[in-house]
Design a protein around this motif. Sequence first.
Motif, short mmCIF file in Angstrom:
data_model
loop_
_atom_site.label_atom_id
_atom_site.label_comp_id
_atom_site.label_asym_id
_atom_site.label_seq_id
_atom_site.Cartn_x
_atom_site.Cartn_y
_atom_site.Cartn_z
N ALA B 25 0.84 -1.19 0.00
CA ALA B 25 0.00 0.00 0.00
C ALA B 25 0.88 1.24 0.00
CB ALA B 25 -0.90 0.01 1.22
N GLU B 26 1.88 1.24 0.87
CA GLU B 26 2.70 2.43 0.99
C GLU B 26 4.04 2.04 1.58
OE1 GLU B 26 0.73 5.45 3.18
OE2 GLU B 26 1.13 6.88 1.58
N TYR B 27 5.08 2.66 1.09
CA TYR B 27 6.39 2.44 1.70
C TYR B 27 7.25 3.66 1.42
CZ TYR B 27 10.43 0.06 3.58
OH TYR B 27 11.49 -0.28 4.36
N ALA B 28 7.91 4.19 2.44
CA ALA B 28 8.69 5.40 2.23
C ALA B 28 9.93 5.42 3.11
CB ALA B 28 7.84 6.63 2.53
N LEU B 29 10.94 6.12 2.62
CA LEU B 29 12.18 6.33 3.38
C LEU B 29 12.51 7.81 3.29
CD1 LEU B 29 14.90 3.65 2.54
CD2 LEU B 29 13.85 4.08 4.75
N ALA B 30 12.88 8.41 4.41
CA ALA B 30 13.27 9.82 4.37
C ALA B 30 14.75 9.92 4.00
CB ALA B 30 13.03 10.45 5.74
N THR B 31 15.16 11.14 3.66
CA THR B 31 16.56 11.35 3.31
C THR B 31 17.45 10.92 4.47
OG1 THR B 31 15.93 13.25 1.98
CG2 THR B 31 18.25 13.08 2.56
N GLY B 32 18.45 10.11 4.18
CA GLY B 32 19.40 9.70 5.19
C GLY B 32 18.85 8.70 6.19
N GLU B 33 17.59 8.31 6.03
CA GLU B 33 17.00 7.35 6.97
C GLU B 33 17.57 5.96 6.73
OE1 GLU B 33 12.77 7.15 6.71
OE2 GLU B 33 12.57 5.87 8.49
N GLU B 185 27.79 3.56 8.60
CA GLU B 185 28.62 4.73 8.87
C GLU B 185 28.75 5.60 7.62
OE1 GLU B 185 29.62 6.06 11.46
OE2 GLU B 185 30.95 7.57 10.55
N ASN B 186 29.03 4.96 6.52
CA ASN B 186 29.21 5.72 5.28
C ASN B 186 27.93 6.37 4.81
OD1 ASN B 186 32.05 5.67 4.22
ND2 ASN B 186 31.76 3.50 4.70
N CYS B 187 26.81 5.65 4.95
CA CYS B 187 25.53 6.22 4.55
C CYS B 187 25.23 7.45 5.40
CB CYS B 187 24.40 5.20 4.72
SG CYS B 187 24.37 4.01 3.39
N ARG B 188 25.55 7.32 6.70
CA ARG B 188 25.31 8.45 7.60
C ARG B 188 26.16 9.64 7.16
NH1 ARG B 188 26.42 5.78 12.42
NH2 ARG B 188 24.53 4.55 12.14
N GLN B 189 27.47 9.36 6.89
CA GLN B 189 28.38 10.44 6.50
C GLN B 189 27.92 11.15 5.23
OE1 GLN B 189 32.41 9.14 6.10
NE2 GLN B 189 32.59 8.63 8.28
N GLU B 190 27.39 10.37 4.28
CA GLU B 190 27.06 10.96 2.98
C GLU B 190 25.58 11.30 2.88
OE1 GLU B 190 29.06 9.46 -0.34
OE2 GLU B 190 30.91 9.74 0.79
N GLY B 191 24.86 11.08 3.91
CA GLY B 191 23.45 11.42 3.89
C GLY B 191 22.63 10.54 2.98
N VAL B 192 23.01 9.29 2.88
CA VAL B 192 22.34 8.37 1.98
C VAL B 192 21.29 7.58 2.75
CG1 VAL B 192 22.67 6.42 0.41
CG2 VAL B 192 24.47 8.15 0.66
N ALA B 193 20.09 7.50 2.16
CA ALA B 193 19.07 6.65 2.76
C ALA B 193 19.44 5.20 2.54
CB ALA B 193 17.71 6.96 2.15
#
Lengths: 567, 227
Positions: B25-33, B185-193
């Motif tokens: 039905a719905e699925y979402a991820l916020a930036t950097g989440e 760690e890298n996702c957090r550093q680069e703001g990657v969801a």
Amino acid sequence: MSLWKIAWRSIQHRGLGSLLTVISMALGVMMVVSVLSINGLVSRSFKSNSSFGYDLIVGARGGGTQLTLSSVFFLGRAVETIPYEYYLAFCDKQTRSEEFRNSIAYRANIEQLRALEALDSVSVAPGGGGWGAIAEGLAGDFLIRHQNDFMQLDERGLFSNYVNFAIPILLGDTYQIENSEAYFKVCATNRDYFDKLTLGQGKKFELASGRFFDNEDAEAGYFGCVMGSLAAKMSGKKVGDQIKVTHGIPGEGGSHLHDQLFTVLGILEPTGTPNDRVVFVNMEGFYLINDHVKPVVESSGINLRRDRDEARALAKEDVKPDSDLTDEELSTVRLPVEQRELTALLVSVFDEEGYGLAAQYLQQPIEQGNLSSTLNWSRFRPLQAQTSAQCVNPVQEVMRLFVYFVEPAKWILLALTTLICVVSGLSILVGIYNSMNQRQHEIAVMRALGARRSHVMMIMLTEAVMLAMAGGMLGWLGGRTLNVALSPIVERQTGVPVSFWDFAPAEPVFAVLSPVLGSSDFAAKIVKFQMSPELLLIPGLIILAVLVGVYPAISAYRTDVAKSLGK
Amino acid sequence: MLELKNVKKAFVQPDGTKTPILDLAEYALATGEQAVLIGPSGCGKTTLLHIIAGITRPTSGSVKIDGVEITRFSEATRDRLRANKLGYVFQTFNLLPAFSALENVMLGMAFSSGRASSARARDLLQRVGLGHRLSSRPKTMSVGEQQRVAVARALANRPKVLLADEPTANVDPANQQAVIDLIRENCRQEGVALLLVTHAMNVADQFERVDRLDEINRVVAAARGVA
Ligand SMILES: Nc1ncnc2c1ncn2[C@@H]1O[C@H](COP(=O)(O)OP(=O)(O)O)[C@@H](O)[C@H]1O
Ligand SMILES: [Mg+2]
């Protein structure tokens, strides 16, 4: 990272497989290059051998090709002969009248002999040289009466004004190397052969050692000879050696060794022509070999079918029938015109316009035997002999041979080697195909990394093209290097030097497309356009590679990413 | 950053029948989440990641990445979008054997619209602790090292979303945590969801957000309900 680099890595990764593909490709290309170069060599040597320095071959009627093969290439059986008078018809006044005077002297002596015999037979002893004087007187009368209307001694040869030279040759004998099976053709000719003939591009015969024989040689008399380079090399003969020649082809019926010794006076430098395989002997000596004397049927009623020694003895003006001549003396007496025959005359026609038309104008009178304005033929030769000659244009004949034999052979070889190339092209396909499973996974990974279908397709095509280019370049270099490595041998055999950059000769390579191209002006230009087929090799290979690369490229294009990622 | 609405996927079987696999039905991820996706085998986790990555087209529904609706795009456009905005880490690493570690990372940049930068690739490999193995071939590396190269490759294009499909399933236990830490760690550093699929509960437990696909996928939930 460029698609080239990605393709290159893929080739590297399949190191051995890629190497084998490239090698099989290179071998195919090497063969094509070799075939093209060999063909180029053959046509170049054909062409250099057909700028003969003469325009006409006059020889016995029959196959023009056979006459050309035997006179130009010294190949095949001996052909029939033509009367020596044909040669005289090309000679200047002096040569001609000398030859005829020799003949007249001979005839005079025969007349003399007949008179003496006639007197003998009525048992009247000749006293104090009286009968001899009578006989001489009769002979003198005979000469005065006949020499002009028979031979028209003050005339130049009928064709002499239209030619630069005419060189007589006689073929049919061979020189067999002592204690060996190998033999070489013997060509009897005169000094003009070496002085006047050119060997393509205006090159002259050159001597590696010794000298040419003179027609009347101070040292060797009539029995000098000059050996072609290969004949000399293989027989090991040196200047000063003596050789015997064989009648006919050794080991065949009717062949036998002549006793007559010929002295080697000179050895030719290699010419890259069939001349290298020939032993040239002085024609005068050749005529004096015992069974070369042609018995002539005489319409005047004089029977010339006499013993050679007797006939020759008679040719000496101061000879008496019963005198003994040593062999040495005999060998200085030239054979008279009536007993001479020729295999062929090599004629260079004087042609100011340079269109070869002059040669055509000569053809008809020569073939009709129309020498009567300067010669009373009927006194010398039976009617048959008077119309026994034909003229052939050696260039035309050789070109015809070329078109009949060399060209088709080339196409067959080219077809074969093209097939080899296609097969090695397929080896690219097989190489890529065999790794397709693994590739499909790699392609899926690249697609997952964001590569488009066109990317992976181009990578596959690039890989095929790189393999083809590597194989093509390697093969081309290999073929060229092979050519250069073999060039000393080739040059020795054919006289044609080969260098690394000698491309196969230009040809109308697109002529095969003419049925497709239609008949527009542009199409005509394409069909006529000439270039070396070798230059098409690499582009051709690239096209081939693209063709065989299409299948893996399409398969790359179609790869199901989701499925192949799981593999 | 990632927004799915009414995404359905059915596979057509060879006999022509359609088998529904996925219905969200719905699925979402916020930036950097950072979210972890769990669920039993066959519940459609990989299929979902493929749909998000634009590798598989959903039968219906809407997929928005960075505010852009991708389902209506041509395949080539989706490919480009994938190159530019998404990173993908596979369970089986999927490094290309012909290329060195550095080249594998560069290959991640080869198809994007940005310029491939070997400095970026070196930096990433440095960060995953492989600065000394730039020119090594995958074959000569341990599975842990290979997966770290794959992580570096997935991040090469500075994606908006990183998809990781059971990234530790094939890595030896001693290295599993290191790989997870590197990814996070890298996702957090680069703001990657980050959307990470896993079977390992000890991995899932580390995330604040844990989504159970067998529950939110209505196809599976319905089947379970019937059972
Ligand atoms: N291309 C396909 N064709 C048909 N069925 C498929 C295809 N891909 C996956 N499936 C099916 O979809 C279901 C979900 O698969 P998948 O997404 O790989 O599950 P998970 O990754 O959760 O284990 C499975 O039942 C699988 O058999
Ligand atoms: Mg899965």
